[in-house]
Write a protein that holds these residues in place. Structure first.
Motif, PDB file in Angstrom:
ATOM      1  N   LEU A  82       0.844  -1.189   0.000  1.00  0.00           N
ATOM      2  CA  LEU A  82       0.000   0.000   0.000  1.00  0.00           C
ATOM      3  C   LEU A  82       0.883   1.245   0.000  1.00  0.00           C
ATOM      4  CD1 LEU A  82      -2.678  -1.003   2.664  1.00  0.00           C
ATOM      5  CD2 LEU A  82      -2.849  -1.174   0.180  1.00  0.00           C
ATOM      6  N   ILE A  83       0.434   2.268  -0.692  1.00  0.00           N
ATOM      7  CA  ILE A  83       1.178   3.525  -0.759  1.00  0.00           C
ATOM      8  C   ILE A  83       0.205   4.683  -0.587  1.00  0.00           C
ATOM      9  CG2 ILE A  83       3.028   2.617  -2.220  1.00  0.00           C
ATOM     10  CD1 ILE A  83       1.638   3.849  -4.625  1.00  0.00           C
ATOM     11  N   GLY A  84       0.764   5.874  -0.424  1.00  0.00           N
ATOM     12  CA  GLY A  84      -0.045   7.082  -0.387  1.00  0.00           C
ATOM     13  C   GLY A  84      -0.982   7.149   0.802  1.00  0.00           C
ATOM     14  N   GLY A  85      -2.196   7.651   0.553  1.00  0.00           N
ATOM     15  CA  GLY A  85      -3.168   7.853   1.616  1.00  0.00           C
ATOM     16  C   GLY A  85      -3.592   6.572   2.296  1.00  0.00           C
ATOM     17  N   GLU A  86      -3.709   5.481   1.521  1.00  0.00           N
ATOM     18  CA  GLU A  86      -4.082   4.197   2.121  1.00  0.00           C
ATOM     19  C   GLU A  86      -3.051   3.770   3.158  1.00  0.00           C
ATOM     20  OE1 GLU A  86      -6.580   1.622  -1.120  1.00  0.00           O
ATOM     21  OE2 GLU A  86      -4.421   1.793  -1.465  1.00  0.00           O
ATOM     22  N   ALA A  87      -1.782   3.911   2.801  1.00  0.00           N
ATOM     23  CA  ALA A  87      -0.709   3.512   3.717  1.00  0.00           C
ATOM     24  C   ALA A  87      -0.681   4.416   4.946  1.00  0.00           C
ATOM     25  CB  ALA A  87       0.632   3.551   2.997  1.00  0.00           C
ATOM     26  N   ASP A  88      -0.868   5.718   4.751  1.00  0.00           N
ATOM     27  CA  ASP A  88      -0.830   6.655   5.876  1.00  0.00           C
ATOM     28  C   ASP A  88      -1.948   6.365   6.874  1.00  0.00           C
ATOM     29  OD1 ASP A  88       1.331   7.885   4.728  1.00  0.00           O
ATOM     30  OD2 ASP A  88       0.171   9.501   3.804  1.00  0.00           O
ATOM     31  N   ALA A  89      -3.165   6.128   6.355  1.00  0.00           N
ATOM     32  CA  ALA A  89      -4.293   5.850   7.244  1.00  0.00           C
ATOM     33  C   ALA A  89      -4.073   4.553   8.020  1.00  0.00           C
ATOM     34  CB  ALA A  89      -5.584   5.765   6.430  1.00  0.00           C
ATOM     35  N   LEU A  90      -3.556   3.518   7.330  1.00  0.00           N
ATOM     36  CA  LEU A  90      -3.294   2.240   7.993  1.00  0.00           C
ATOM     37  C   LEU A  90      -2.200   2.384   9.042  1.00  0.00           C
ATOM     38  CD1 LEU A  90      -3.655  -0.798   8.289  1.00  0.00           C
ATOM     39  CD2 LEU A  90      -2.077  -1.103   6.364  1.00  0.00           C
ATOM     40  N   LYS A  91      -1.149   3.108   8.705  1.00  0.00           N
ATOM     41  CA  LYS A  91      -0.038   3.291   9.647  1.00  0.00           C
ATOM     42  C   LYS A  91      -0.509   3.976  10.922  1.00  0.00           C
ATOM     43  CE  LYS A  91       4.802   4.759   9.642  1.00  0.00           C
ATOM     44  NZ  LYS A  91       5.878   5.377   8.837  1.00  0.00           N
ATOM     45  N   LYS A  92      -1.393   4.939  10.787  1.00  0.00           N
ATOM     46  CA  LYS A  92      -1.922   5.646  11.946  1.00  0.00           C
ATOM     47  C   LYS A  92      -2.732   4.705  12.827  1.00  0.00           C
ATOM     48  CE  LYS A  92      -4.614   9.741  13.236  1.00  0.00           C
ATOM     49  NZ  LYS A  92      -5.393  10.903  12.715  1.00  0.00           N
ATOM     50  N   ARG A  93      -3.565   3.867  12.212  1.00  0.00           N
ATOM     51  CA  ARG A  93      -4.372   2.909  12.980  1.00  0.00           C
ATOM     52  C   ARG A  93      -3.490   1.903  13.711  1.00  0.00           C
ATOM     53  NH1 ARG A  93      -7.398   1.789   8.339  1.00  0.00           N
ATOM     54  NH2 ARG A  93      -6.916  -0.432   8.574  1.00  0.00           N
ATOM     55  N   LEU A  94      -2.473   1.408  13.014  1.00  0.00           N
ATOM     56  CA  LEU A  94      -1.593   0.406  13.609  1.00  0.00           C
ATOM     57  C   LEU A  94      -0.805   0.986  14.776  1.00  0.00           C
ATOM     58  CD1 LEU A  94      -0.182  -1.399  10.435  1.00  0.00           C
ATOM     59  CD2 LEU A  94      -1.938  -2.223  11.999  1.00  0.00           C
ATOM     60  N   SER A  95      -0.352   2.215  14.631  1.00  0.00           N
ATOM     61  CA  SER A  95       0.415   2.855  15.690  1.00  0.00           C
ATOM     62  C   SER A  95      -0.425   3.005  16.949  1.00  0.00           C
ATOM     63  CB  SER A  95       0.923   4.219  15.216  1.00  0.00           C
ATOM     64  OG  SER A  95       1.627   4.875  16.230  1.00  0.00           O
ATOM     65  N   GLU A  96      -1.659   3.418  16.798  1.00  0.00           N
ATOM     66  CA  GLU A  96      -2.535   3.587  17.948  1.00  0.00           C
ATOM     67  C   GLU A  96      -2.864   2.235  18.579  1.00  0.00           C
ATOM     68  OE1 GLU A  96      -4.932   5.227  20.873  1.00  0.00           O
ATOM     69  OE2 GLU A  96      -3.406   6.114  19.571  1.00  0.00           O
ATOM     70  N   ALA A  97      -3.090   1.218  17.747  1.00  0.00           N
ATOM     71  CA  ALA A  97      -3.392  -0.116  18.275  1.00  0.00           C
ATOM     72  C   ALA A  97      -2.207  -0.691  19.032  1.00  0.00           C
ATOM     73  CB  ALA A  97      -3.791  -1.053  17.132  1.00  0.00           C
ATOM     74  N   LEU A  98      -0.986  -0.506  18.488  1.00  0.00           N
ATOM     75  CA  LEU A  98       0.208  -1.019  19.167  1.00  0.00           C
ATOM     76  C   LEU A  98       0.411  -0.329  20.505  1.00  0.00           C
ATOM     77  CD1 LEU A  98       2.698  -2.848  19.098  1.00  0.00           C
ATOM     78  CD2 LEU A  98       3.920  -1.014  17.900  1.00  0.00           C
ATOM     79  N   ARG A  99       0.121   0.954  20.547  1.00  0.00           N
ATOM     80  CA  ARG A  99       0.260   1.692  21.807  1.00  0.00           C
ATOM     81  C   ARG A  99      -0.655   1.102  22.875  1.00  0.00           C
ATOM     82  NH1 ARG A  99      -2.148   5.262  24.775  1.00  0.00           N
ATOM     83  NH2 ARG A  99      -3.934   5.379  23.376  1.00  0.00           N
ATOM     84  N   LYS A 100      -1.888   0.765  22.485  1.00  0.00           N
ATOM     85  CA  LYS A 100      -2.831   0.205  23.450  1.00  0.00           C
ATOM     86  C   LYS A 100      -2.437  -1.213  23.855  1.00  0.00           C
ATOM     87  CE  LYS A 100      -6.826   2.920  21.913  1.00  0.00           C
ATOM     88  NZ  LYS A 100      -8.177   2.874  21.302  1.00  0.00           N
TER      89      LYS A 100
END
Length: 695
Positions: free
Chosen positions: A270-288
């Motif tokens: 995935l690249i572009g906006g799809e990748a950015d949105a996924l990366k943000k979700r994963l980062s928040e999930a990993l934090r929790k």
């Protein structure tokens, strides 16, 4: 239609100030004289404000979202599948050049529509036409007499679809836009996957090449799953995708034993906006997911309270490794304290690793390795580093996290830690040996009671038990390991006494001491092996109490007999003298007057001799030195000594002696060259004669 992710379905991207269209920025009301009432005219003559902008001349307007053109919804281009604002049938690119689609390997006949332009390959001939393969699962026919070569690419249009029979027609086209046609199914969160066709989006956290398929471990914000891709036996599938790639995977979810696994049909980055949105979700999930448990310490201890936040940081770092499939290497001193400390962490992490990735991950992603020396030797770090680099090269594994327990704090650890830092390997130290100020600069987290106003009487086993409790609720069953570490290290502080009191609710004090002795005895014969099952049996972690009791009785009895035999040999050769400051100095040549290459080794032999001397001399301050050809081991009681500082002084004073060493403040070991043994021992005795007694 689907909600626009760019604006969240609102249709706009915030607001901005613009010129008021009513008053043209003047702020005064404007009227058409033919339609104005008398009151309006009076208000205008009095300098009335523009009702639209309130007299400011500026109004706040919404900025339309560029992705959905203000509609808040997105559709799909009927030719290429790109997202377009609601109401539009084709994207700008397809409106300019025709779009030709290439079916990915997950697509089947159900994904075709009449009129589609597709890129195919001539895969066979028949009397009235050609076979055209659209991917490895879909094939159609073209009825034509035109000449085509096998494997020649051709653009075709779908004429008709009858069941699995697809009729195509060739299209002559010089310029077109080529896009991928993906399987049109919804994305499923990993935690909700059952058997069947699925699509997931996530981060590749590890890649492992087997003799058969390539295994990708992919995590999303709900869990982790293995994805097996096969391009040939031992052939790396999707070589452009590595650990850290954000991907979309389509495949068949199947059970392999008790574990779900996806047999990959297609995978793309995935690249572009799809990748950015996924990366943000994963980062928040990993934090929790990586947030450790907030637990109350089992004992009252000011130094441990001060270290609480750092222990939480260690627990978070280890949990992050679990949920990102990062290997963990636990290096520990091969004695009762080091073993119990490492086992606390190991037993807390293993259930989580198995839950996330199965038993196979538990084998590859967590390794507990003993070190014979109480510091991180170059032999150990080179072995760890070489294995990590090889695993990254061969299997695409992440570089590991190295956590050093009951070693890592001293000057002797510096060279090994510098080597790890060159490769950017994250390192954690949990230790209670006297710390060097250089360590903090070389590691990510450094926990040592001496840094919080405590001392070596707070053992590493105590610290690691509390960290384990922050990682996994099941760690509370290992409270007795802290007591075993305290007894094995002869810790006498209030914390040690409290942990021992907690453990004696389940085990007699003598049995806890026998566990510590059994660990020391067992580790001597294990050498460099971790002896996982044996260690768990000794520590009563295998749910087989009868075997545990028999094993501890056997090992401790053999160890006690070996110690008695060693003392019978050594004690007649111990020389004692009183130093000028009143300290009783006991000296033993362990090279010539002790059994070698058997238990107890020199360090423990000196400890046992020291204990015997202390028992026979009441409360008198005692220092015991056991020396060999190029080393000396020191034990003490009732003296105020900083042994690492003494080693440093002797190293500066005796040129050419090659002095190094360290340990705790009042116990430790020193190395030197054989030819300078006499001078080193004399200087050491002279320096001990100038230290003060406690109290």
């Amino acid at each position: 239609m689907m909600k626009c992710e760019t604006c969240g379905g609102t249709g706009y991207m915030g607001t901005e100030q613009r010129e008021c269209p009513e008053c043209k920025g003047r702020g005064k009301m404007t009227l058409s004289l033919g339609e104005a009432s008398e009151s309006d005219l009076m208000e205008l003559l009095a300098g009335g404000k523009c009702e639209r902008c309130g007299g400011t001349g500026r109004v706040e307007v919404r900025v339309p979202c560029p992705a959905c053109a203000g509609s808040g919804e997105l559709g799909k281009c009927k030719l290429c599948g790109r997202t377009v604002p609601a109401g539009r049938e084709t994207c700008e690119q397809c409106a300019t050049h025709p779009t030709v689609l290439r079916m990915d390997s997950a697509c089947d006949v159900s994904d075709l529509k009449e009129g589609m332009l597709l890129l195919g390959v001539i895969s066979g001939h028949f009397p009235s036409g050609k076979f055209v393969s659209l991917n490895n699962r879909v094939r159609g026919i073209v009825r034509t007499k035109a000449r085509y070569e096998l494997n020649e690419q051709v653009v075709v249009r779908v004429r008709s679809i009858r069941g699995n029979d697809v009729e195509l027609e060739p299209v002559n086209m010089e310029r077109y836009t080529l896009l991928e046609l993906e399987k049109d199914i919804d994305t499923t969160p990993i935690e909700h996957i059952t058997e069947g066709m699925v699509r997931i989006e996530g981060e590749v956290v590890s890649v492992r090449q087997t003799a058969g398929p390539t295994l990708f471990t992919v995590r999303d914000d709900t869990g982790t799953i293995k994805c097996a891709a096969f391009d040939g036996a031992g052939v790396r599938a999707y070589p452009s995708i590595s650990a850290g790639s954000l991907v979309r995977v389509v495949g068949e979810a199947e059970r392999r034993g008790d574990v779900l696994q996806i047999e990959v049909l297609s995978m793309r980055a995935l690249i572009g906006g799809e990748a950015d949105a996924l990366k943000k979700r994963l980062s928040e999930a990993l934090r929790k997911l990586s947030t450790p448990r907030r637990v109350e310490l089992l004992v009252e201890s000011e130094p441990m309270k001060k270290l609480y936040d750092d222990m939480q940081r260690v627990a978070r770092k280890l949990l992050e490794c679990v949920y990102t499939s990062t290997p963990i290497i636990i290096r520990h001193h091969a004695d009762a304290d080091g073993i119990t400390a490492a086992v606390c962490l190991e037993q807390a992490l293993l259930p989580l690793i198995r839950r996330v990735g199965g038993d196979e991950d538990a084998h590859y992603l967590l390794r507990r390795s003993p070190s014979r020396a109480p510091f991180y030797e170059m032999m150990d770090v080179v072995k760890d580093l070489d294995g990590a680099l090889l695993a990254r090269e061969r299997f695409g594994q992440n570089l590991p996290l190295v956590i050093l327990v009951d070693n890592g704090s001293g000057q002797e650890d510096v060279d090994a830690l510098k080597l790890l830092s060159i490769y950017g390997i994250p390192t954690i130290v949990v230790d209670h040996h006297h710390p060097s100020p250089l360590i903090d600069e070389l590691v990510d987290i450094h926990i040592n009671p001496a840094l919080a106003g405590g001392d070596y009487s707070i053992t590493t086993g105590m610290l690691c038990l509390e960290i384990a409790r922050m990682i996994h609720e099941g760690a509370d069953r290992m409270v007795h390991l802290a007591a075993v570490s305290a007894l094995g290290d002869r810790a006498s502080g209030q914390e040690a006494q409290h942990y021992i009191e907690l453990a004696t609710a389940r085990y007699p004090l003598e049995h806890l001491s026998d566990m510590a002795l059994s660990l020391d005895y067992l580790s001597y014969w294990l050498r460099f092996s971790e002896g996982t099952q044996l260690v768990c049996d000794v520590l009563d972690l295998s749910a087989r109490p009868q075997r545990h009791a028999r094993l501890v009785e056997l090992l401790s009895t053999q160890a006690k007999r070996a110690i008695e035999e060693q003392l019978a040999v050594c004690l007649p050769h111990v020389k004692t003298t009183h130093l000028p400051n009143g300290i009783l100095l006991a000296v033993l040549d362990v090279e010539h007057h002790a059994h070698t290459f058997t238990f107890p080794p020199p360090g423990k032999t000196v400890g046992e001799v020291h204990d015997h001397i202390c028992r026979t001399h009441g409360d008198e301050p005692v220092v015991t030195i056991g020396y060999g050809p190029d080393f000396a081991v020191i034990r003490s009681r009732g003296v105020e000594m900083n042994f690492p500082e003494i080693v440093s002084e002797l190293a500066q004073r005796l040129e050419g002696a090659g002095i190094s060493g360290g340990g705790h403040l009042v116990v430790g070991s020193i190395k030197f060259v054989q030819g300078m043994r006499k001078q080193v021992l004399e200087a050491l005795a002279e320096r001990l004669g100038r230290i003060q007694m406690e109290g």
